[in-house]
Design an enzyme around this catalytic site. Structure first.
Site, PDB file in Angstrom:
ATOM      1  N   ASN A   9       0.863  -1.181   0.000  1.00 12.63           N
ATOM      2  CA  ASN A   9       0.000   0.000   0.000  1.00 12.63           C
ATOM      3  C   ASN A   9       0.899   1.230   0.000  1.00 12.63           C
ATOM      4  OD1 ASN A   9      -1.884   2.020   0.427  1.00 12.63           O
ATOM      5  ND2 ASN A   9      -2.202   1.525   2.582  1.00 12.63           N
ATOM      6  N   TRP A  10       1.008   1.864  -1.173  1.00 12.05           N
ATOM      7  CA  TRP A  10       1.890   3.021  -1.290  1.00 12.05           C
ATOM      8  C   TRP A  10       1.340   4.256  -0.579  1.00 12.05           C
ATOM      9  CZ3 TRP A  10       3.207   2.813  -7.264  1.00 12.05           C
ATOM     10  CH2 TRP A  10       4.096   1.766  -7.488  1.00 12.05           C
ATOM     11  N   LYS A  11       0.078   4.228  -0.191  1.00  9.84           N
ATOM     12  CA  LYS A  11      -0.572   5.405   0.400  1.00  9.84           C
ATOM     13  C   LYS A  11      -0.417   6.592  -0.563  1.00  9.84           C
ATOM     14  CE  LYS A  11      -0.055   3.495   5.008  1.00  9.84           C
ATOM     15  NZ  LYS A  11       0.134   3.767   6.449  1.00  9.84           N
ATOM     16  N   HIS A 100      -9.431   1.409   5.586  1.00 10.76           N
ATOM     17  CA  HIS A 100      -8.109   1.560   6.193  1.00 10.76           C
ATOM     18  C   HIS A 100      -8.219   2.497   7.404  1.00 10.76           C
ATOM     19  CE1 HIS A 100      -3.894   2.738   6.690  1.00 10.76           C
ATOM     20  NE2 HIS A 100      -3.580   1.650   6.010  1.00 10.76           N
ATOM     21  N   GLU A 102      -6.579   4.906   8.396  1.00 14.34           N
ATOM     22  CA  GLU A 102      -6.427   6.335   8.111  1.00 14.34           C
ATOM     23  C   GLU A 102      -7.728   6.931   7.567  1.00 14.34           C
ATOM     24  OE1 GLU A 102      -1.709   5.612   7.245  1.00 14.34           O
ATOM     25  OE2 GLU A 102      -3.076   5.899   5.558  1.00 14.34           O
ATOM     26  N   GLU A 171      -5.078  -4.411  11.295  1.00 17.20           N
ATOM     27  CA  GLU A 171      -4.093  -3.364  11.510  1.00 17.20           C
ATOM     28  C   GLU A 171      -4.209  -2.821  12.924  1.00 17.20           C
ATOM     29  OE1 GLU A 171      -4.405  -0.370   8.108  1.00 17.20           O
ATOM     30  OE2 GLU A 171      -6.371  -0.302   9.016  1.00 17.20           O
ATOM     31  N   GLY A 177       3.030   3.165  11.519  1.00 22.40           N
ATOM     32  CA  GLY A 177       3.806   4.396  11.412  1.00 22.40           C
ATOM     33  C   GLY A 177       4.303   4.951  12.724  1.00 22.40           C
ATOM     34  N   SER A 216       3.136  -2.561  10.478  1.00 22.78           N
ATOM     35  CA  SER A 216       4.588  -2.360  10.378  1.00 22.78           C
ATOM     36  C   SER A 216       5.337  -3.654  10.078  1.00 22.78           C
ATOM     37  CB  SER A 216       5.139  -1.719  11.657  1.00 22.78           C
ATOM     38  OG  SER A 216       4.593  -0.426  11.843  1.00 22.78           O
ATOM     39  N   GLY A 237       2.730  -1.239   4.363  1.00 23.80           N
ATOM     40  CA  GLY A 237       2.703   0.199   4.156  1.00 23.80           C
ATOM     41  C   GLY A 237       4.064   0.747   3.777  1.00 23.80           C
TER      42      GLY A 237
END
Length: 252
Positions: A9-11, A100, A102, A171, A177, A216, A237
């Site tokens: 997932n490149w975000k 997700h 976020e 997650e 992060g 992570s 991620g």
């Protein structure tokens, strides 16, 4: 047997030149051989999906596919800025991330909305990756299983046996992060709790659903994580931005 699945997932990262270099590097390495029975994908930002689809097609590896990072809950209409499932399918997407952490936090997405997005993906022949997980406060108060069970219950209520065609990504929000990493056993315990909850609904669904870990994952912990019986791969991620790190995780 459920396949091991690794999804990057490149975000909100990437560029035309950087994407081309990443995909060509990954393809060149994967063409030399990868462990059998594994599937790999990369979820790129929407503006880059057409480019990434063309590059992955040039690669011609059946086990490497493209995914999107979100999808609209609506089929079409006056929804400025939204991207429909039909559009993503036409752009070559196999997977779609929904819910997700976020998007739950920043865009206030509810479990009901996430289930509607998953339905859109399923109806257009794509596999939704349904994200669930608890915050640091929820874990510290001992409510982590209760919180995740509540999120899963909403998906069961809407999707029913179609969950068998979905992926679930656990997650732990506190490990995304932050530099904090759940131990492999902590991750396994939650994955097991999710599978047992699904078995309460339908044992066949529970046995078929792939449950990915999304907290992570890095080259140095992937082997231990993927060895756990209820962890069927990872939603990667930050480590997916470096093609060598992504490849090392895929090999784990």
């Amino acid at each position: 047997m459920r396949p091991l699945i690794v999804i990057g997932n490149w975000k909100m990262n990437g560029s035309l030149a950087g994407n081309e270099s990443w995909i060509k590097t990954v393809c060149k390495s994967m063409e030399k051989g990868m462990p059998a029975g594994r599937q790999f994908s990369v979820c790129a930002p929407a503006p880059f999906l057409a480019q990434c689809h063309a590059l992955i097609n040039q690669c011609s590896l059946a086990f490497l596919t493209l995914g999107a990072q979100d999808v609209s809950a609506h089929g079409s209409g006056a929804y400025t800025g939204e991207v429909s499932a039909a559009m993503l399918k036409e752009l070559g997407c196999t997977y779609v991330i929904v819910g997700h952490s976020e998007r739950r936090q920043m865009h206030h997405e509810t479990d009901g909305l996430i289930a509607e997005k998953a339905l859109q993906a399923l109806d257009h022949g794509m596999t939704p990756i349904i994200c669930v997980g608890e915050s640091a406060d929820e874990r510290n108060s001992g409510r982590e299983v209760e919180v995740v069970r509540g999120q899963i219950a909403k998906q069961v209520a809407v999707l029913q046996d179609r969950l068998a065609d979905c992926l679930i990504a656990y997650e732990p929000v506190w490990a995304i992060g932050t530099g904090k990493v759940a131990t492999a056993q902590v991750a396994q315990d939650m994955h097991r709790a999710i599978r047992l909850q699904l078995a309460e609904f339908d044992e066949d669904v529970a046995s078929h659903v792939g449950i990915l870990y999304g907290g992570s994952v890095k080259p140095d912990n992937a082997v231990e994580l993927f060895a756990m019986p209820d962890i069927d791969g990872g939603l990667i991620g930050g480590a997916s931005l470096n093609p060598q790190d992504f490849l090392a995780i895929c090999q784990a």
